[in-house]
Design an enzyme around this catalytic site. Structure first.
Site, PDB file in Angstrom:
ATOM      1  CG  ASP A  99      32.498   1.109  92.366  1.00  0.00           C
ATOM      2  OD1 ASP A  99      31.673   1.528  93.213  1.00  0.00           O
ATOM      3  OD2 ASP A  99      33.717   1.198  92.520  1.00  0.00           O
ATOM      4  CE1 TYR A 100      29.441   3.989  85.752  1.00  0.00           C
ATOM      5  CE2 TYR A 100      27.707   2.475  85.091  1.00  0.00           C
ATOM      6  CZ  TYR A 100      28.829   3.213  84.784  1.00  0.00           C
ATOM      7  OH  TYR A 100      29.335   3.171  83.508  1.00  0.00           O
TER       8      TYR A 100
END
Lengths: 706, 120
Positions: free
Chosen positions: A365-366
């Site tokens: 989830d970057y």
């Protein structure tokens, strides 16, 4: 801008737009799925061929903001977050006082955390007026001198439409080229809403623009698929490039692979008609999908704010990750190509020109959360190159040529750890910026924290039990894995700011790990993790909030995220402070000039009890900085509910004031009638656990000073 | 065992209860510390925990040695903490602050303990 310069710019853009119209038309004619062939044009009652706008592209206020204005979310299209105002200086900033306070009246029912309110709003200031939106998308104009309300438009967004949070980071302002000043909607304010509408109102009166879309509105659900409130929402202001209004949307994370598309769409800023669509899964589709079909489901989306280059006609899209964040086995080639990339799109065609990926095969989830900043980057030989600064959640800051996407500094592909549940899919390397990184060294057992030796010992045991191989530790299901930095950054949506005159880049950041685990499907079912479309019969049966676990339907695993890795019972973080800081970086070299913790301990403590300690601890923070020619940084962001002025030369806090609610928003500065103001929306933030409010507060020096 | 031969005043009971709490905290640290050692982590918590158990038991038996042992654990903790994190105040907080609080109580109970030891 002087009249001469304005004329020159107009001439230049005229020639540019003539060229682009021809190109745009040719493109459209060859595309069978273009809006002209769909029912869209019937709906809007317009039988004309839809094509790129034919208006002479006039420079918008956002392309060259007046010195006293804040004409776009990042002040201008270049998103410098730097103002040339210098009435407030390092010497007189301690005299700042509240000039006025305005309250929007948009407050949630029930408790702050349950409300999911996180307005994050940054107003615009153009001429004598301020333009803002509340958490639930009420559009408001204020007199910039007094804070008096001039008009408001309430689009009546339903509570069910709140996705992860009730957020409206800002609105866009647009002047219709060549329109007589007294014509309705000659100047207009445009927002995207939580229920996925684009709404245009007259900047003078707040009346809906009848010529825009369907009586002032465009429904963004078109082509997306089944309408599930809260799954597909706009929380960021659109950007307008060469009269094309560009927007993405937030797709609520982690629900299912079969999720709304991350399609990026360009609309005519005057008529609201679809000019193009960029669907990475269907590159040949340039308009609406055929009847019964949707844009490609589950593709990476853009929930944050784009930047743009009016001259090049490029919009720079900070793309997020695919709809399922922590497992990638089913992702398409295009998803792997474009996820968590900065994509430069030509607004005349809607086609990508170049893209730059900041993490390969993102299972952390970057998302790119930061809006890039355009700069004429100084080179050693004294010349400059048109570039952009791209901060990331991992902390790496990239400097890219904004025409070609090439990095101006070496980008090393560093060996990444393997293992986890899909070792065969992981990227063997990950990029690492040779310019600057906000990240700190990997965690060790002694970085574990607590109030007493007992909770510290607990955290040390958890550290040893978890899978941790440093940055990019692959997700695991048999035990927890440590993700460091966590998904809040590094740098997030608050973005970085650049003072080109002083040659300084300012970036605030978080320094917090997450403690996560993939949950095998049976376990997710035992925990009753259900996607947003499953709903529930009553309030209690609603799917749990983000962080408690996301179902990731379609993947073999759900995900459990302990954001900020906090210990049970005490609620204290398992790692030692500081949790956030602010750093000054030499723009030309990328070297650190100073680095200070951001935020005091006054509002934080064990069991959620404020400690009232005035010590600088460095708290988690959300919201960006504003820089001024007066040599100051204005920033709130931290969870201590303070706004402060920092000396850009030293990092020293020169002034601070207590806000009545959390300051998780980017402040602005502007001038009207010769007086400089600093303004912040104190709206609080459910996830950052700061008090919710509806305040807009303007500070200025006492009248007659400065 | 604990000398029940002489009557306990309020402070006498306070001493006993504190000593048992100290031993219990030591037990928690030693058990968790053993787990941490098994996971390949620091030995400090196991050692400090055993020290606190012994110190608590001795104090409960009105032995001044328990106090000396507590002070030894405290001194060792400070040395270990500074070795591990230097003089960083926020990082010294969880390592040292609790011992200071307990240490103050030990010193407050010291006169009671001395009196009871003298009359044993």
């Amino acid at each position: 801008m002087t009249p001469l310069l304005r004329t020159l710019a107009l001439l230049a853009s005229l020639s540019l737009s003539t060229h682009t119209i021809a190109q745009g038309t040719a493109d459209k004619e060859s595309v069978p799925g273009s809006p002209s062939a769909s029912e869209n044009s019937v709906e809007t009652g317009d039988s004309e061929e839809v094509q790129a706008p034919t208006y002479p592209a006039t420079p918008q206020p956002s392309d060259a903001p007046a010195p006293g204005d804040w004409a776009a979310w990042g002040r201008g299209s270049s998103a410098s977050r730097h103002s040339p105002l210098d009435q407030i200086t390092r010497d007189n900033v301690d005299q700042l006082e509240v000039a006025w306070t305005y309250r929007t009246g948009d407050l949630p029912e029930g408790s702050d955390q349950e409300s999911k309110y996180s307005p994050e709003n940054t107003p615009l200031k153009i001429g004598d007026s301020l333009y803002l939106c509340s958490a639930m998308n009420i559009m408001i104009s204020l007199d910039a001198r007094t804070g008096e309300e001039q008009w408001r438009y309430d689009p009546q967004v339903a509570k069910e439409a709140i996705p992860y949070g009730a957020t409206c980071r800002g609105v866009a302002y647009y002047e219709v080229p060549g329109a007589p000043g007294d014509q309705l909607c000659a100047t207009r304010v445009i927002e995207g809403t939580l229920d996925a509408r684009l709404i245009a109102v007259d900047a003078e009166t707040g009346e809906l623009c009848p010529d825009f879309g369907d009586s002032g509105m465009v429904d963004l659900w078109q082509g997306i698929g089944e309408k599930v409130p809260g799954w597909y929402s706009v929380t960021a202001p659109p950007v307008i490039v060469q009269d094309v209004l560009v927007t993405g949307a937030q797709v609520k994370d982690g629900q299912a692979e079969d999720a709304p598309s991350g399609v990026i769409r360009g609309f005519d800023a005057v008529t609201g008609e679809l000019v193009w669509a960029w669907d990475m899964g269907k590159p040949e589709l340039n308009g609406l999908p055929p009847e019964g079909e949707t844009y490609t489901r589950g593709t990476p989306n853009m929930w944050t704010t784009a930047a743009s280059d009016e001259e090049l006609g490029y919009v720079y899209l900070p793309m997020g990750n695919s709809a399922v964040d922590y497992w990638g086995g089913n992702r398409s080639e295009e998803e792997n190509e474009f996820s968590t990339s900065l994509v430069a799109l030509d607004v005349n065609t809607g086609e990508p020109v170049w893209h730059f990926q900041t993490v390969h095969y993102d299972v952390w989830d970057y998302d790119l959360g930061s809006q890039p900043t355009l700069v004429d980057f100084p080179l050693d030989n004294g010349s400059t190159v048109p570039a952009l600064i791209l901060p990331t959640k991992q902390g790496d800051i990239y400097v890219l040529n904004r025409e070609t996407g090439e990095s101006l500094f070496p980008v090393e592909e560093v060996e990444a750890p393997g293992g986890g549940v899909e070792p065969e899919n992981l990227s063997p390397t990950q990029p690492s910026s040779g310019y600057h990184s906000l990240a700190f060294p990997d965690l060790t057992e002694k970085d574990m924290w607590g109030m007493t030796p007992i909770d510290q010992l607990w955290c040390r045991i958890q550290f040893r039990r978890a899978s941790y191989k440093g940055k990019y530790t692959p997700p695991t299901a048999d035990r927890r894995f440590i993700q460091y930095p966590g998904y809040n950054g590094g740098n997030d949506w608050g973005s970085a700011a650049v003072d080109a005159e002083r040659g300084i880049l300012i970036a605030n950041y978080n320094d917090i790990p997450n403690h996560n685990r993939l949950l095998p499907r049976e376990e997710a079912e035992e925990r009753n993790l259900r996607p947003i479309y499953a709903g529930g019969e009553n309030e209690e049966e609603q799917p749990p909030a983000e962080g408690a676990g996301d179902p990731q339907i379609g993947a073999p695993y759900a995900i459990d995220v302990n954001a900020g890795w906090r210990a049970p019972i005490t609620g204290m973080p398992c790692t030692a402070p500081p949790y956030g800081g602010i750093r000054a970086i030499d723009l030309a070299s990328g070297e650190t000039l100073w680095d200070e913790p951001l935020g005091t301990a006054r509002k934080n403590g064990p069991f959620g009890i404020p400690s009232h300690l005035p010590f600088k601890i460095g708290t988690p923070n959300n919201g960006g900085p504003v820089l001024t020619a007066g040599g100051l940084i204005f920033i709130a962001a931290a969870t201590d509910d303070l706004i402060r002025a920092i000396n850009i030369g030293t990092g020293e806090v020169l002034w601070k004031d207590v806000l009545p609610a959390g300051g998780q928003a980017n402040p602005i500065t502007y001038e009207v009638d010769g007086r400089q103001y600093v303004l912040i929306s104190a709206g609080g933030h459910h996830f950052m656990e700061t008090p919710i409010g509806d305040y807009v507060i303007a500070y200025a020096l006492p009248e007659g000073e400065g | 065992m604990i000398s029940a031969t002489q009557p306990r005043g309020a402070t006498g009971w306070a001493l006993l209860i504190f000593a048992l709490i100290l031993a219990f905290l030591g037990l928690v640290l030693a058990a968790g510390g053993l787990w941490l050692v098994a996971l390949g982590g620091s030995w400090y918590y196991l050692i400090a925990g055993l020290g606190l158990i012994l110190s608590g038991v001795l104090m409960a038996k009105d032995s001044l040695t328990g106090v000396w042992l507590y002070l030894a654990v405290f001194a060792g903790t400070v040395i270990w903490a500074v070795w591990e994190v230097g003089l960083s105040p926020w990082e010294l907080l969880p390592r040292v602050f609790g011992y200071i609080v307990l240490g103050v109580i030990v010193l407050l109970l010291l006169p009671t303990l001395k009196r009871r030891q003298a009359t044993t």
